[in-house]
Design a protein around this motif. Structure first.
Motif, PDB file in Angstrom:
ATOM      1  N   LEU A  30      -0.993 -39.586 -19.232  1.00  0.00           N
ATOM      2  CA  LEU A  30      -0.009 -40.076 -18.265  1.00  0.00           C
ATOM      3  C   LEU A  30       0.090 -39.096 -17.094  1.00  0.00           C
ATOM      4  O   LEU A  30       0.151 -39.491 -15.928  1.00  0.00           O
ATOM      5  N   HIS A  31       0.085 -37.801 -17.435  1.00  0.00           N
ATOM      6  CA  HIS A  31       0.112 -36.763 -16.406  1.00  0.00           C
ATOM      7  C   HIS A  31      -1.096 -36.901 -15.472  1.00  0.00           C
ATOM      8  O   HIS A  31      -0.959 -36.915 -14.255  1.00  0.00           O
ATOM      9  N   SER A  32      -2.270 -37.037 -16.073  1.00  0.00           N
ATOM     10  CA  SER A  32      -3.497 -37.111 -15.278  1.00  0.00           C
ATOM     11  C   SER A  32      -3.477 -38.333 -14.367  1.00  0.00           C
ATOM     12  O   SER A  32      -3.870 -38.251 -13.202  1.00  0.00           O
TER      13      SER A  32
ATOM     14  N   ILE B 225      -9.377 -36.325 -13.931  1.00  0.00           N
ATOM     15  CA  ILE B 225     -10.245 -35.538 -14.801  1.00  0.00           C
ATOM     16  C   ILE B 225      -9.850 -34.053 -14.855  1.00  0.00           C
ATOM     17  O   ILE B 225     -10.394 -33.298 -15.647  1.00  0.00           O
ATOM     18  N   HIS B 226      -8.850 -33.645 -14.038  1.00  0.00           N
ATOM     19  CA  HIS B 226      -8.646 -32.199 -13.833  1.00  0.00           C
ATOM     20  C   HIS B 226      -8.266 -31.441 -15.095  1.00  0.00           C
ATOM     21  O   HIS B 226      -8.588 -30.275 -15.234  1.00  0.00           O
ATOM     22  N   ASP B 227      -7.590 -32.088 -16.035  1.00  0.00           N
ATOM     23  CA  ASP B 227      -7.166 -31.374 -17.234  1.00  0.00           C
ATOM     24  C   ASP B 227      -8.048 -31.665 -18.447  1.00  0.00           C
ATOM     25  O   ASP B 227      -7.648 -31.447 -19.586  1.00  0.00           O
ATOM     26  N   ILE B 228      -9.279 -32.167 -18.194  1.00  0.00           N
ATOM     27  CA  ILE B 228     -10.191 -32.488 -19.296  1.00  0.00           C
ATOM     28  C   ILE B 228     -10.451 -31.251 -20.153  1.00  0.00           C
ATOM     29  O   ILE B 228     -10.698 -31.349 -21.359  1.00  0.00           O
TER      30      ILE B 228
ATOM     31  N   SER C 244      -9.740 -24.830  -9.327  1.00  0.00           N
ATOM     32  CA  SER C 244      -8.632 -24.055  -8.745  1.00  0.00           C
ATOM     33  C   SER C 244      -7.273 -24.730  -8.888  1.00  0.00           C
ATOM     34  O   SER C 244      -6.347 -24.388  -8.176  1.00  0.00           O
ATOM     35  N   HIS C 245      -7.162 -25.679  -9.811  1.00  0.00           N
ATOM     36  CA  HIS C 245      -5.901 -26.430  -9.824  1.00  0.00           C
ATOM     37  C   HIS C 245      -4.722 -25.638 -10.412  1.00  0.00           C
ATOM     38  O   HIS C 245      -3.611 -26.144 -10.450  1.00  0.00           O
ATOM     39  N   HIS C 246      -4.973 -24.400 -10.871  1.00  0.00           N
ATOM     40  CA  HIS C 246      -3.853 -23.534 -11.259  1.00  0.00           C
ATOM     41  C   HIS C 246      -3.855 -22.252 -10.441  1.00  0.00           C
ATOM     42  O   HIS C 246      -3.191 -21.308 -10.785  1.00  0.00           O
TER      43      HIS C 246
ATOM     44  N   ALA D  11      -0.158 -32.607  -5.894  1.00  0.00           N
ATOM     45  CA  ALA D  11       0.059 -33.713  -6.823  1.00  0.00           C
ATOM     46  C   ALA D  11       0.448 -33.178  -8.194  1.00  0.00           C
ATOM     47  O   ALA D  11       1.337 -33.720  -8.859  1.00  0.00           O
ATOM     48  N   GLU D  12      -0.245 -32.117  -8.605  1.00  0.00           N
ATOM     49  CA  GLU D  12       0.051 -31.486  -9.893  1.00  0.00           C
ATOM     50  C   GLU D  12       1.513 -31.009  -9.925  1.00  0.00           C
ATOM     51  O   GLU D  12       2.241 -31.243 -10.887  1.00  0.00           O
ATOM     52  N   PHE D  13       1.937 -30.369  -8.838  1.00  0.00           N
ATOM     53  CA  PHE D  13       3.315 -29.856  -8.745  1.00  0.00           C
ATOM     54  C   PHE D  13       4.317 -31.009  -8.816  1.00  0.00           C
ATOM     55  O   PHE D  13       5.270 -30.982  -9.594  1.00  0.00           O
TER      56      PHE D  13
ATOM     57  N   TYR E 140       6.156 -35.607 -15.712  1.00  0.00           N
ATOM     58  CA  TYR E 140       4.879 -36.064 -16.247  1.00  0.00           C
ATOM     59  C   TYR E 140       4.078 -34.812 -16.589  1.00  0.00           C
ATOM     60  O   TYR E 140       3.138 -34.448 -15.902  1.00  0.00           O
ATOM     61  N   TRP E 141       4.463 -34.162 -17.633  1.00  0.00           N
ATOM     62  CA  TRP E 141       3.882 -32.852 -17.935  1.00  0.00           C
ATOM     63  C   TRP E 141       3.738 -32.737 -19.446  1.00  0.00           C
ATOM     64  O   TRP E 141       4.706 -32.884 -20.171  1.00  0.00           O
ATOM     65  N   PRO E 142       2.551 -32.540 -19.921  1.00  0.00           N
ATOM     66  CA  PRO E 142       2.312 -32.640 -21.354  1.00  0.00           C
ATOM     67  C   PRO E 142       2.772 -31.407 -22.120  1.00  0.00           C
ATOM     68  O   PRO E 142       3.020 -31.474 -23.308  1.00  0.00           O
TER      69      PRO E 142
HETATM   70 FE   FE2 Z   1      -2.581 -30.863 -14.680  1.00  0.00          FE
END
Ligand code: FE2
Ligand code: FE2
Lengths: 280, 594
Positions: free
Chosen positions: A109-111, A139-142, A204-206, A224-226, A233-235
């Motif tokens: 859901l987050h992704s 796909i960023h948190d795969i 670099s998403h973190h 978007a992540e923030f 929406y954060w697992p």
């Molecule tokens: Fe994420």
């Protein structure tokens, strides 16, 4: 401690992106591929065919006539949209499972939220084609999925440390696992032949300190992540990393724009759900 | 899940008073003469560009009054400057305004100034809303632009793909073309090779026929001569056996050559007048004695509606019938054999007739009927051992009948006998040709013999045989063993006819003939040849060849020969051709005195 590559080697043995998804991703990057080539690949997967036809026949495309042939549908959808459709289809199955410390379902859901928000920001604020950042978002948190499959205890250990405020998620992962999901995700998607912009965004998403350009895919993904994190929406339970100053300044300048995006997000999510959601 | 708000998301980033400030900025711009102060719900003070100095208690009192009131309330600043306050519900804030230009009494509810100010405030707030609308509009424009770009790209993509496909198709067509060209070339080459092989096979057969017929020529000829010498009874018997064996061997050779010719499509049927009864009679005569010896009744019957004289290849027709009767004879131990020619119908001016050979022999099992027409096959393996034969005969008959426009078939019952039959159209021969032929025969019979013949032949045995045969016909013979020797003979002696073997060492018959014709055409040379100079017509040259093929005959005529005789030399044929070709000495002499 295993390195990201060790982890990946095991992962690819265990589970890989379906052939169709890899093939389509590579074809999008190849100038010489034709719609016929796409058709050849897509028609091997009946689920994809159904989904593709549903996509082009949705009100989103607003076509007056019903599209019933694969080749026409491929033409209308466009290559990148097609690739994203295939990616969503392929990844969905990997995001399964739910427990206190780590919920793959919530991660899905987050992704999806990140992907939709990133797409909206790219299109509405920067006037860019949103398909690549959508892919980056989905796909960023795969990397977390890989860790969850191969070193579930260590991942939970990292999540617990993060929840207890013992550092950023990346730091906690490195302590517990020896690598982090951004690195793992980057290496894996590189192997799958994703576009360069998507790769660096995932990597670099973190890393909020390294903002080069506000309109880059990496910046959009960070934003978007923030936003998705703030929307719950954060697992993984734990503190949300702040935005780097460049992006804060950008949001301040475009308050009205972001208000509208937040206002329209529920509609966009409903639309996406209609387009991408499985029938299960 | 509750819908998230902007403030909730960007709470720690965005100044909560941002909105108030932007409102103040706008209002400040709209009222350049006025000093402004905005007090937020939380009590935060926001100054306009021209500040208002207030003591806290005074200000708080004014704010509370404004919150409670509906419209403007009046107050005073520290500097005793009059000011007015109003609660703005939308912003949850109190606005304090001071304007030196405006008189005090002008601020009452419903007054023009109050209305004007209220409108100005509303305008400022709308401006803020307008910002959102503008942003919304701009986002829409951007999205539309993207869609347009995507649309353009889609069209571009499709065009590019169209080109790609075209290129691919062209490439494919080119490959296909070159592949086809390659295969065609290969096929052509293979075809040339096959034709070459076929030609070699033909040549081989022709050579074989020469090689085989030359000794056969000698065997048949000499056994014939031998049987005419005084012999003891047993010697005569041996001689006949030799003659019979040689004859059957020759017929076998002819069978094989026939089949080869048929398979190569080189067998052509003659189209000459013949007497049907004569053909049947020949066949009957051949089998009369063997039939009698076996105790088999042999009969012939020709329907009177079938024309007597017909056009066609009598030799081939005879060959078919001999084969069929020969088979019947072979497999029949008692009972009878009948040949019957029956009228079937008339079609397109032809008399369609049915030729059948019926026997009361052993018959053919139904499952073997198909096989007997195949080459080298008889009804079963044991048949070959018991009755002999090559098994070629029926295969040849089948093909010959097909060439004649019919189909050979058999009806058979094991133990009762078989009937082989074929139905072919017969073309009646025109009357004038018949009389001409008959006339010729009569003329020939009257002719008297005599004259000199030059025999050109390299093979010593054949030289002897032919010499004997020629001498017996009543002619003088001179022998040359190759073309060069023949020319030498012609230089010194006159001849009435040359019998010229085609295949010879040194100078062959073709070359010798060409030279003779050349000499004849050149008066100066012709004078030095005794054998040629006296002639008013070209010297008669009859080719002798073991090659029985049509093209061999043609080649002989092309070289300048005017006759053709196949080897082995058969007495009857030789005598016929000699009487045709030799000058009719006696006739001429009787006519001479006049
Ligand atoms: Fe994420
Ligand atoms: Fe992440």
């Amino acid at each position: 401690m295993p390195s990201a590559k060790d982890l990946l080697r095991k992962f690819t043995e265990l589970k890989t992106l379906p052939h169709v998804a890899i093939k389509v991703t590579q074809m999008v990057n190849d100038d010489r591929s034709t719609m016929q080539d796409f058709e050849e690949i897509i028609k091997l997967d009946p689920v994809l065919v159904t989904r593709l036809l549903r996509l082009v026949n949705s009100p989103y495309f607003g076509l007056s006539q019903k599209v019933e042939s694969i080749s026409k549908a491929v033409v209308f959808a466009g290559m990148k949209q097609l690739r994203n459709l295939v990616a969503v289809e392929a990844l969905r199955g990997m995001f399964k499972g739910d427990d206190v410390d780590f919920s793959a379902q919530k991660l899905w859901l987050h992704s999806a939220t990140v992907a939709i928000l990133a797409g909206m920001i790219a299109k509405r604020i920067f006037g860019k084609d949103g398909e690549d950042v959508f892919l980056a978002g989905i796909i960023h948190d795969i990397g977390l999925i890989v860790e969850n499959q191969l070193v579930p205890e260590k991942l939970r250990e990292a999540c617990k440390a993060f929840r207890e405020g013992k550092g950023t998620l990346i730091e906690c992962e490195r302590n517990a696992i020896g690598t982090d999901h951004a690195e793992v995700g980057y290496l894996l998607t590189k192997e799958w032949g994703m576009p360069q912009e998507v790769l660096s965004a995932i990597k670099s998403h973190h890393q909020g300190k390294q903002v080069k350009s506000v309109s880059s895919a990496s910046s959009i993904l960070l934003l978007a992540e923030f936003m998705a994190g703030k929307m719950q929406y954060w697992p993984i339970v734990g503190p949300i990393e702040g935005l780097p100053p460049e992006l804060t300044a950008h949001v301040k300048e475009r308050v009205a724009d972001y208000k509208i995006i937040i206002r329209d997000l529920p509609d966009e999510m409903a639309k996406a759900k209609e387009l991408y959601e499985s029938d299960e | 899940m509750t819908e998230p708000t902007f403030d909730a998301i960007f709470d720690d980033l965005i100044d909560v008073n941002e909105e108030l400030q932007s409102f103040l900025r706008i209002l400040d711009g709209l009222l350049p003469e006025a000093s402004l102060l905005l007090v937020s719900e939380a009590g935060v003070l926001l100054d306009g560009s021209r500040s208002l100095a207030f003591a806290q208690p005074l200000r708080e009192k004014l704010v509370q009054e404004a919150r409670a009131a509906d419209g403007f309330v009046v107050g005073k600043t520290e500097n005793n400057v009059r000011c007015h306050a109003v609660y703005l519900a939308k912003l949850s804030a109190v606005l304090i305004i001071s304007c030196a230009a405006a008189p005090d009494d002008a601020w009452g509810p419903g007054s023009a100034l109050a209305t004007l100010l209220q409108n100005t405030i509303d305008l400022a707030m709308h401006r803020q809303e307008r910002e959102m609308l503008v942003a919304d509009h701009e986002q829409s424009v951007r999205q539309i632009n993207i869609l347009q770009q995507q649309h353009g790209k889609l069209i571009e993509d499709n065009y590019r793909q169209y080109r790609l496909n075209q290129d691919r198709e062209k490439e494919y067509a080119r490959k296909l073309e070159s592949e086809i060209a390659k295969q065609t070339a290969e096929l052509r080459e293979a075809n040339v090779r096959l034709e070459e092989i076929s030609r070699l096979k033909s040549d081989f057969l022709a050579n074989m026929s020469h090689e085989l017929r030359t000794p056969m020529n000698a065997i048949i000829g000499f056994s014939e001569l031998l049987s005419e010498t005084p012999l003891a009874e047993d010697q005569l018997d041996y001689t006949r056996t030799i003659a019979q064996s040689a004859a059957s061997l020759l017929s076998l050779i002819n069978d094989i050559l026939d089949l080869a010719k048929i398979e190569a499509g080189k067998l052509e049927l003659e189209h000459l007048p013949f007497d049907l009864a004569e053909v049947i009679g020949n066949v009957a005569a051949m089998f009369k004695i063997p039939a009698r010896e076996k105790g088999v009744v042999f009969t012939c019957k020709i329907d009177s509606n079938v024309p007597k004289r017909n056009m066609g290849d009598s030799n081939r027709l005879r060959q078919v019938l001999i084969n069929l009767v020969g088979n019947a004879m072979k497999f029949t131990e008692q009972g009878g054999i009948d040949i019957e020619v029956a009228y079937e119908r008339e079609a397109a001016g032809r008399i369609v007739s049915r030729f059948s050979v019926r026997d009361s022999g052993i018959g053919i099992p139904a499952d073997r009927v198909g096989a007997i027409f195949e080459k080298f096959t008889q009804a079963d393996g044991s048949t070959t051992r018991k009755y002999g034969g090559t098994g070629l005969g029926l295969a040849i008959c089948l093909q010959l009948v097909e060439l004649m426009g019919g189909r050979l078939a058999v009806e058979s019952e094991v133990g009762k006998g078989s009937t082989f039959y074929f139905v072919i159209p017969l073309e009646e021969a025109p009357a004038e040709i018949i009389s001409l032929q008959e006339h010729k025969v009569i003329g020939r019979d009257k002719a008297a013999h005599g004259g000199r013949i030059l025999l050109v032949e390299d093979n010593a045995v054949n030289q002897r045989l032919a010499s004997i045969l020629i001498t017996r016909e009543g002619y003088e013979v001179e022998v040359a063993s190759d073309g060069a020797e023949a020319l030498e003979h012609l230089r010194h002696q006159p001849f009435d006819l040359v019998l010229m073997d085609v295949q010879m060492p040194n100078m062959d018959g073709m070359e010798a003939t060409r030279r003779i014709r050349k000499i004849e055409a050149d008066p100066a040379q012709k004078q030095s040849y005794v054998g040629l100079r006296a002639l008013t017509q070209p010297l008669g040259i009859v080719g002798l060849t073991a090659h029985a093929r049509k093209e061999d005959e043609t080649a002989c005529y092309e070289a300048g020969m005017n006759g053709f005789l196949t080897k082995p030399i058969v007495k009857a044929k030789l005598s016929m051709i000699l009487s045709e070709r030799m000058p009719q000495v006696s006739c001429k002499e009787t006519e001479d005195p006049s």
